[in-house]
Design a protein around this motif. Sequence first.
Motif, PDB file in Angstrom:
ATOM      1  N   HIS A 103      42.026  44.403  57.034  1.00 10.93           N
ATOM      2  CA  HIS A 103      41.337  45.372  56.177  1.00 10.93           C
ATOM      3  C   HIS A 103      40.478  46.316  57.005  1.00 10.93           C
ATOM      4  O   HIS A 103      39.923  45.929  58.040  1.00 10.93           O
ATOM      5  CB  HIS A 103      40.413  44.663  55.186  1.00 10.93           C
ATOM      6  N   HIS A 104      40.324  47.532  56.512  1.00 13.19           N
ATOM      7  CA  HIS A 104      39.369  48.465  57.100  1.00 13.19           C
ATOM      8  C   HIS A 104      37.970  47.906  56.814  1.00 13.19           C
ATOM      9  O   HIS A 104      37.747  47.284  55.770  1.00 13.19           O
ATOM     10  CB  HIS A 104      39.533  49.856  56.460  1.00 13.19           C
ATOM     11  N   ILE A 105      37.041  48.110  57.717  1.00 17.73           N
ATOM     12  CA  ILE A 105      35.703  47.527  57.534  1.00 17.73           C
ATOM     13  C   ILE A 105      35.016  48.042  56.276  1.00 17.73           C
ATOM     14  O   ILE A 105      34.262  47.295  55.640  1.00 17.73           O
ATOM     15  CB  ILE A 105      34.804  47.722  58.777  1.00 17.73           C
ATOM     16  N   LEU A 106      35.290  49.273  55.876  1.00 14.13           N
ATOM     17  CA  LEU A 106      34.670  49.787  54.647  1.00 14.13           C
ATOM     18  C   LEU A 106      35.308  49.190  53.402  1.00 14.13           C
ATOM     19  O   LEU A 106      34.652  49.037  52.372  1.00 14.13           O
ATOM     20  CB  LEU A 106      34.705  51.314  54.619  1.00 14.13           C
ATOM     21  N   GLN A 107      36.577  48.819  53.490  1.00 14.23           N
ATOM     22  CA  GLN A 107      37.226  48.107  52.380  1.00 14.23           C
ATOM     23  C   GLN A 107      36.571  46.746  52.210  1.00 14.23           C
ATOM     24  O   GLN A 107      36.279  46.321  51.093  1.00 14.23           O
ATOM     25  CB  GLN A 107      38.721  47.966  52.661  1.00 14.23           C
ATOM     26  N   ALA A 108      36.304  46.060  53.324  1.00 15.97           N
ATOM     27  CA  ALA A 108      35.623  44.765  53.268  1.00 15.97           C
ATOM     28  C   ALA A 108      34.203  44.928  52.744  1.00 15.97           C
ATOM     29  O   ALA A 108      33.739  44.126  51.923  1.00 15.97           O
ATOM     30  CB  ALA A 108      35.616  44.124  54.654  1.00 15.97           C
ATOM     31  N   ALA A 109      33.504  45.967  53.187  1.00 14.77           N
ATOM     32  CA  ALA A 109      32.133  46.217  52.722  1.00 14.77           C
ATOM     33  C   ALA A 109      32.116  46.482  51.220  1.00 14.77           C
ATOM     34  O   ALA A 109      31.216  46.028  50.513  1.00 14.77           O
ATOM     35  CB  ALA A 109      31.514  47.372  53.487  1.00 14.77           C
ATOM     36  N   LEU A 129      39.522  32.599  59.736  1.00 12.29           N
ATOM     37  CA  LEU A 129      39.648  33.254  61.036  1.00 12.29           C
ATOM     38  C   LEU A 129      38.304  33.741  61.570  1.00 12.29           C
ATOM     39  O   LEU A 129      38.152  33.967  62.761  1.00 12.29           O
ATOM     40  CB  LEU A 129      40.607  34.449  60.932  1.00 12.29           C
ATOM     41  N   GLY A 130      37.350  33.937  60.660  1.00  7.45           N
ATOM     42  CA  GLY A 130      36.041  34.436  61.071  1.00  7.45           C
ATOM     43  C   GLY A 130      35.161  34.720  59.878  1.00  7.45           C
ATOM     44  O   GLY A 130      35.496  34.381  58.746  1.00  7.45           O
ATOM     45  N   MET A 131      34.027  35.358  60.163  1.00  4.41           N
ATOM     46  CA  MET A 131      33.092  35.771  59.121  1.00  4.41           C
ATOM     47  C   MET A 131      32.709  37.220  59.386  1.00  4.41           C
ATOM     48  O   MET A 131      32.669  37.659  60.536  1.00  4.41           O
ATOM     49  CB  MET A 131      31.819  34.915  59.148  1.00  4.41           C
ATOM     50  N   LEU A 132      32.393  37.919  58.315  1.00  3.17           N
ATOM     51  CA  LEU A 132      31.951  39.299  58.412  1.00  3.17           C
ATOM     52  C   LEU A 132      30.698  39.460  57.577  1.00  3.17           C
ATOM     53  O   LEU A 132      30.652  38.999  56.435  1.00  3.17           O
ATOM     54  CB  LEU A 132      33.046  40.247  57.905  1.00  3.17           C
ATOM     55  N   SER A 133      29.686  40.095  58.147  1.00  3.52           N
ATOM     56  CA  SER A 133      28.462  40.351  57.393  1.00  3.52           C
ATOM     57  C   SER A 133      28.296  41.850  57.185  1.00  3.52           C
ATOM     58  O   SER A 133      28.890  42.664  57.905  1.00  3.52           O
ATOM     59  CB  SER A 133      27.244  39.801  58.140  1.00  3.52           C
ATOM     60  N   HIS A 138      27.508  47.490  59.269  1.00  3.71           N
ATOM     61  CA  HIS A 138      26.509  48.536  59.500  1.00  3.71           C
ATOM     62  C   HIS A 138      26.393  48.859  60.988  1.00  3.71           C
ATOM     63  O   HIS A 138      26.376  50.029  61.392  1.00  3.71           O
ATOM     64  CB  HIS A 138      25.170  48.089  58.929  1.00  3.71           C
ATOM     65  N   LYS A 139      26.341  47.837  61.821  1.00  2.00           N
ATOM     66  CA  LYS A 139      26.235  48.034  63.266  1.00  2.00           C
ATOM     67  C   LYS A 139      27.456  48.788  63.804  1.00  2.00           C
ATOM     68  O   LYS A 139      27.327  49.698  64.627  1.00  2.00           O
ATOM     69  CB  LYS A 139      26.102  46.674  63.962  1.00  2.00           C
ATOM     70  N   ALA A 140      28.648  48.429  63.325  1.00  2.00           N
ATOM     71  CA  ALA A 140      29.871  49.089  63.787  1.00  2.00           C
ATOM     72  C   ALA A 140      29.890  50.562  63.385  1.00  2.00           C
ATOM     73  O   ALA A 140      30.272  51.431  64.180  1.00  2.00           O
ATOM     74  CB  ALA A 140      31.103  48.372  63.236  1.00  2.00           C
ATOM     75  N   ILE A 141      29.473  50.853  62.158  1.00  2.00           N
ATOM     76  CA  ILE A 141      29.432  52.241  61.699  1.00  2.00           C
ATOM     77  C   ILE A 141      28.399  53.026  62.503  1.00  2.00           C
ATOM     78  O   ILE A 141      28.645  54.156  62.922  1.00  2.00           O
ATOM     79  CB  ILE A 141      29.124  52.308  60.188  1.00  2.00           C
TER      80      ILE A 141
END
Length: 157
Positions: A103-109, A129-133, A138-141
């Motif tokens: 997924h695109h990070i904004l789709q996940a957000a 597979l992992g976790m996303l916060s 925000h940091k990536a953007i």
Amino acid sequence: MQVKEIMTRSPRTVTPDTSLLEVVSLMCLYRYSGLPVMEGEKMVGFIAEKDVFHRLFPTLEDMMTEGLGTSDYSDMMSKYKDVVNLKVADLMATDVITVSPEHHILQAATTMVRHKFRRIPVAEGGVLLGMLSLGDVHKAIFQASIAGASKRVPIGI
């Protein structure tokens, strides 16, 4: 940018038999808002801070019939010790919402904001597979938009 590029790999997990005292200790010490619940390699649930707090509050029916006075808050706080003596299996959510590493990070957000999550498991076929916060997103953007656009970011922003 895809989720797999910024997700936390090898996140901390717990089992259904883990005591809530251990879980809330991890939450307080490491500022985890939630943890995946695993049985072997299979994700079977998710335990979040809100699950713990919801157990402290009276049900809607109780509030409608009995009300909630200011003295009741002390009673609610005293129930915390009872709650942390439970097991993860007693409070965990079993209908876990996840995002794909593709997924695109904004789709996940968007998924996180829609469901009022601060963090979400990244999984495929029930395999964690992992976790996303939201902080990861925000940091990536920020890095892609601000820090990457200018080598020098002013102090104090």
